[in-house]
Design a protein around this motif. Structure first.
Motif, PDB file in Angstrom:
ATOM      1  N   UNK A 426       0.853  -1.196   0.000  1.00 36.55           N
ATOM      2  CA  UNK A 426       0.000   0.000   0.000  1.00 36.55           C
ATOM      3  C   UNK A 426       0.883   1.239   0.000  1.00 36.55           C
ATOM      4  N   UNK A 427       0.282   2.345  -0.410  1.00 38.85           N
ATOM      5  CA  UNK A 427       0.985   3.634  -0.411  1.00 38.85           C
ATOM      6  C   UNK A 427       0.255   4.576   0.566  1.00 38.85           C
ATOM      7  N   UNK A 428       1.012   5.071   1.526  1.00 38.92           N
ATOM      8  CA  UNK A 428       0.433   5.889   2.581  1.00 38.92           C
ATOM      9  C   UNK A 428       1.053   7.277   2.593  1.00 38.92           C
ATOM     10  N   UNK A 429       0.222   8.256   2.900  1.00 37.44           N
ATOM     11  CA  UNK A 429       0.751   9.569   3.260  1.00 37.44           C
ATOM     12  C   UNK A 429       1.141   9.494   4.724  1.00 37.44           C
ATOM     13  N   UNK A 430       2.435   9.605   4.985  1.00 31.43           N
ATOM     14  CA  UNK A 430       2.967   9.242   6.294  1.00 31.43           C
ATOM     15  C   UNK A 430       3.552  10.447   6.991  1.00 31.43           C
ATOM     16  N   UNK A 431       3.414  10.463   8.326  1.00 29.11           N
ATOM     17  CA  UNK A 431       4.073  11.488   9.130  1.00 29.11           C
ATOM     18  C   UNK A 431       4.698  10.833  10.341  1.00 29.11           C
ATOM     19  N   UNK A 432       5.781  11.427  10.803  1.00 25.27           N
ATOM     20  CA  UNK A 432       6.475  10.943  11.993  1.00 25.27           C
ATOM     21  C   UNK A 432       6.615  12.106  12.966  1.00 25.27           C
ATOM     22  N   UNK A 433       6.017  11.938  14.159  1.00 28.67           N
ATOM     23  CA  UNK A 433       6.013  12.998  15.168  1.00 28.67           C
ATOM     24  C   UNK A 433       6.937  12.608  16.316  1.00 28.67           C
ATOM     25  N   UNK A 434       7.925  13.459  16.663  1.00 23.11           N
ATOM     26  CA  UNK A 434       8.857  13.091  17.729  1.00 23.11           C
ATOM     27  C   UNK A 434       8.276  13.356  19.112  1.00 23.11           C
ATOM     28  N   UNK A 435       8.667  12.533  20.091  1.00 26.35           N
ATOM     29  CA  UNK A 435       8.335  12.740  21.497  1.00 26.35           C
ATOM     30  C   UNK A 435       9.652  12.780  22.261  1.00 26.35           C
ATOM     31  N   UNK A 436       9.900  13.896  22.978  1.00 23.09           N
ATOM     32  CA  UNK A 436      11.181  14.113  23.641  1.00 23.09           C
ATOM     33  C   UNK A 436      11.044  13.966  25.150  1.00 23.09           C
ATOM     34  N   UNK A 437      12.146  13.581  25.774  1.00 27.64           N
ATOM     35  CA  UNK A 437      12.276  13.600  27.224  1.00 27.64           C
ATOM     36  C   UNK A 437      13.629  14.216  27.538  1.00 27.64           C
ATOM     37  N   UNK A 438      13.605  15.437  28.092  1.00 29.99           N
ATOM     38  CA  UNK A 438      14.833  16.185  28.383  1.00 29.99           C
ATOM     39  C   UNK A 438      15.694  16.319  27.135  1.00 29.99           C
ATOM     40  N   UNK A 439      15.025  16.763  26.054  1.00 29.11           N
ATOM     41  CA  UNK A 439      15.681  17.026  24.764  1.00 29.11           C
ATOM     42  C   UNK A 439      16.247  15.764  24.112  1.00 29.11           C
ATOM     43  N   UNK A 440      15.857  14.587  24.588  1.00 32.91           N
ATOM     44  CA  UNK A 440      16.299  13.334  23.982  1.00 32.91           C
ATOM     45  C   UNK A 440      15.109  12.668  23.304  1.00 32.91           C
ATOM     46  N   UNK A 441      15.302  12.247  22.046  1.00 37.40           N
ATOM     47  CA  UNK A 441      14.238  11.567  21.318  1.00 37.40           C
ATOM     48  C   UNK A 441      14.032  10.182  21.910  1.00 37.40           C
ATOM     49  N   UNK A 442      12.783   9.926  22.345  1.00 35.30           N
ATOM     50  CA  UNK A 442      12.502   8.605  22.921  1.00 35.30           C
ATOM     51  C   UNK A 442      11.489   7.827  22.085  1.00 35.30           C
ATOM     52  N   UNK A 443      10.533   8.525  21.472  1.00 37.79           N
ATOM     53  CA  UNK A 443       9.529   7.838  20.662  1.00 37.79           C
ATOM     54  C   UNK A 443       9.292   8.615  19.360  1.00 37.79           C
ATOM     55  N   UNK A 444       8.811   7.869  18.373  1.00 34.79           N
ATOM     56  CA  UNK A 444       8.283   8.461  17.141  1.00 34.79           C
ATOM     57  C   UNK A 444       6.879   7.912  16.933  1.00 34.79           C
ATOM     58  N   UNK A 445       5.922   8.810  16.729  1.00 37.05           N
ATOM     59  CA  UNK A 445       4.545   8.396  16.467  1.00 37.05           C
ATOM     60  C   UNK A 445       4.347   8.412  14.957  1.00 37.05           C
ATOM     61  N   UNK A 446       4.215   7.185  14.373  1.00 38.68           N
ATOM     62  CA  UNK A 446       4.032   7.057  12.933  1.00 38.68           C
ATOM     63  C   UNK A 446       2.545   6.995  12.633  1.00 38.68           C
ATOM     64  N   UNK A 447       2.087   7.884  11.758  1.00 36.46           N
ATOM     65  CA  UNK A 447       0.669   7.902  11.380  1.00 36.46           C
ATOM     66  C   UNK A 447       0.565   8.057   9.885  1.00 36.46           C
ATOM     67  N   UNK A 448      -0.341   7.279   9.280  1.00 32.03           N
ATOM     68  CA  UNK A 448      -0.472   7.323   7.835  1.00 32.03           C
ATOM     69  C   UNK A 448      -1.895   7.138   7.373  1.00 32.03           C
ATOM     70  N   UNK A 449      -2.189   7.658   6.183  1.00 33.11           N
ATOM     71  CA  UNK A 449      -3.511   7.580   5.566  1.00 33.11           C
ATOM     72  C   UNK A 449      -3.347   6.950   4.200  1.00 33.11           C
ATOM     73  N   UNK A 450      -4.229   5.982   3.891  1.00 37.62           N
ATOM     74  CA  UNK A 450      -4.204   5.312   2.594  1.00 37.62           C
ATOM     75  C   UNK A 450      -4.507   6.331   1.502  1.00 37.62           C
ATOM     76  N   UNK A 451      -3.568   6.525   0.573  1.00 34.62           N
ATOM     77  CA  UNK A 451      -3.723   7.547  -0.465  1.00 34.62           C
ATOM     78  C   UNK A 451      -4.904   7.240  -1.374  1.00 34.62           C
TER      79      UNK A 451
END
Length: 630
Positions: A426-451
């Motif tokens: 499948x082909x998705x319109x994708x975004x990755x949102x960072x989540x920080x803890x004390x300026x350190x990247x700990x998580x990425x929230x991947x979200x996508x919509x079927x084009x």
């Protein structure tokens, strides 16, 4: 995806302050209104209390008025009797000559200073033909050989009672309130015959200084008294006198007193005078008759008396407003933080459970959480995802490593991603949102919509926006866009473009006779018939109501005219299933260089109007040189 990015970031200070500011202003406005209402209530109570206090002072003081009148009368009579028995006057009585008469004036000045007399004094002979007196000016007495201003000898003599000692009022003119008060004492000779009169004359201001109507100096200056003989007022009582004259006929004193008595029912009374003040009325029985005291109390005077309360109330109200403002600000700040937290949690939960692919991974690519839509979309189970590297289950192009790196460098990433799972790609319109803890990247929230699904939805929305719901034809909005596009094409290629505007003749009559349902069915049937008659690149749209438009690209006026005639004939010959037979009128115009879309449509509209005027069921075309029926 931008919405997801915004809400999953830390709370935005700008948005927080914006929400807090609007709520703060609303609460402060409400609190200010409450403070103003409280201030108004307190000041109203203070105003009413002050007004009642002044009225009570006026009533209490006027209760002593009859006694004061008697005391003043007795005192004046005693002084006048002493003056009548003075040596100078007795010398004149025994030896009436000019020398003794002139000495009376100087003797009166001396005696006035000695006995602290008040008012003006006159001595008159028995026939009141010869008078001499002293007048009070600036707390001193001066000789005067004439009567008070405006009084003739006849009126002066009428004011002297030759038989009884009493008050006498005299006015300068007839039928007006009195201007002077006379108190007279007879002078007798040794044979007990009347030889003359000693007379004490008070002007109204002088009289007001004698009788204190209230304990307040300012109020006594504003008061006035109405008696059966006249009316006198304090130095500042002219306004009170004027107000009384406006409401009671002072030209007839007996009638005025009668009206006052009926109004007051022989008790204290207050009368509101517009929005400027209040007139207080009180009465007292004096020697078989009533005297009535009036006091006009303007609201400015009442405010002056409550000046302390006014300042104190305003200061207390301002202090309460400031304290309330501080409390409201602290309360709203706490409420706003709770609100932000609640919204953040609610939005995250709502987004996580929405119909989009959403997977949370750590910075190494290990799956920490996935929403139910993602599991259903890829036919997976939660147990086989959690703790597993995402690329062991799903193949990404570009890779997850690339996406995580770009997310960290750019504080987020957005783009198109190819995702494969088994035989499914499948082909998705994708975004990755960072989540920080004390300026350190700990998580990425991947979200996508079927084009593909998104494109389908967008296509349906576009179709719905451009289509008339009843007939299925294009609507006015779509047609206006196409006319502009076709006119630009005509200007570039100089090809022809025609427009046909037509509507159903007497459509309102059809609706009235057969109902709106039949009318709707006729519109649908006419739309289908028109679609069957046009060419592939022609556009037909419902303009509004029973009006339709044909946009004919690469078609000159003659060709458009023929298309309109064919359609006119088809409609006229057809008998519809509902048994209704109707016709249409047509207006045709053709694009010429330098004319706009509105002008092109106006030409067709003019021709349609001409076809209607010519009897309906006709086709009229716009000619460049003249208008002509076809």
């Amino acid at each position: 995806m931008k919405i997801v990015n915004g809400w999953l970031q830390q709370s935005s200070p700008i948005r927080y302050m914006h929400w807090l500011g609007r709520s703060f202003l609303r609460f402060i406005a409400a609190w200010a209104l409450v403070c103003l209402v409280l201030l108004f209530v307190v000041l109203s109570l203070c105003f009413s209390n002050t007004q009642e206090q002044l009225a009570r002072d006026f009533d209490r003081s006027f209760a002593l008025y009859p006694m004061e009148v008697r005391e003043v009368k007795e005192l004046v009579n005693q002084r006048l009797y002493i003056l009548s028995q003075s040596q100078v006057i007795q010398d004149y009585v025994q030896h009436p000559n000019d020398s003794h008469f002139s000495n009376i004036g100087q003797a009166l000045i001396t005696l006035a200073g000695k006995f602290q007399l008040s008012g003006d004094f006159y001595y008159a002979d028995a026939k009141i033909q010869r008078t001499i007196g002293i007048v009070e000016k600036n707390e001193k007495y001066q000789l005067k050989d004439s009567l008070p201003d405006g009084l003739s000898t006849q009126r002066f003599s009428q004011g002297v009672d030759r038989s009884v000692d009493r008050f006498h009022f005299q006015s300068r003119q007839n039928n007006v309130p009195a201007d002077y008060l006379f108190i007279s004492v007879p002078v007798m000779d040794r044979s007990d015959q009347l030889s003359g009169w000693v007379i004490n004359v008070f002007s109204m201001p002088q009289l007001a200084r004698i009788f204190r109507l209230t304990e307040s100096h300012e109020l006594v200056q504003r008061a006035a008294v109405l008696t059966p003989y006249g009316m006198y007022a304090g130095p500042r009582g002219q306004l009170t006198r004027t107000i009384v004259q406006q409401h009671f006929p002072l030209s007839d004193l007996k009638q005025a007193l009668s009206d006052v008595m009926k109004l007051t029912h022989y008790q204290s009374y207050s009368m509101r005078i517009g929005f400027a003040g209040t007139l207080f009325i009180n009465r007292a029985l004096v020697e078989q008759h009533y005297d009535v005291a009036f006091l006009y109390m303007p609201y400015s005077l009442i405010l002056k008396h409550m000046e302390g309360w006014l300042i104190g109330s305003v200061l207390i109200d301002c202090f309460a407003f400031i304290l309330g403002t501080i409390y409201i600000r602290q309360y709203l700040a706490t409420k706003a933080r709770q609100h932000e937290l609640l919204i953040s949690v609610s939005v995250q939960k709502a987004l996580f459970e929405s119909n989009i692919v959403m997977i949370v991974i750590d910075y190494k690519g290990i799956i920490r959480q996935a929403n139910q839509y993602s599991l259903n979309y890829f036919n997976l189970h939660q147990d086989e995802l959690i703790g597993t590297h995402i690329e062991q289950i799903l193949a990404f192009a570009p890779s997850i490593k690339y996406i995580v790196k770009r997310t960290q460098l750019e504080n987020g990433w957005f783009g198109e991603v190819e995702v494969s799972h088994g035989q499914q790609t499948v082909y998705l319109k994708f975004s990755s949102t960072p989540v920080y803890d004390k300026n350190q990247l700990i998580f990425c929230v991947l979200s996508g919509v079927d084009m593909q699904k998104q494109n389908d939805v967008e296509f349906k929305l576009t179709q719905r926006a451009n289509t008339d719901p009843l007939t299925g034809l294009y609507n006015r909005r779509y047609l206006e866009e196409q006319i502009i596009r076709e006119l630009k094409q005509c200007e570039r290629s100089h090809q022809a473009l025609s427009l046909v505007l037509f509507d159903i003749d007497s459509f309102k009559k059809i609706n009235d006779q057969h109902g709106h349902y039949v009318g709707d069915q006729i519109l649908v049937g006419l739309s289908k018939l028109t679609l069957e008659q046009i060419r592939g690149n022609d556009i037909v749209a419902r303009w509004g109501g029973e009006e339709f438009v044909l946009l004919l690209p690469a078609t000159n006026l003659e060709e458009a005219e023929q298309i309109a005639l064919n359609l006119q004939q088809k409609i006229a010959d057809l008998i519809w299933d509902n048994g209704v037979k109707y016709t249409c009128s047509f207006g045709v115009s053709c694009w010429q260089p330098s004319i706009s879309a509105s002008e092109l449509f106006q030409q067709a509209d003019d021709m349609l109007y001409a076809a209607k005027s010519a009897g309906r069921n006709q086709v009229f075309c716009w000619k460049t040189s003249r208008q002509q029926s076809v």
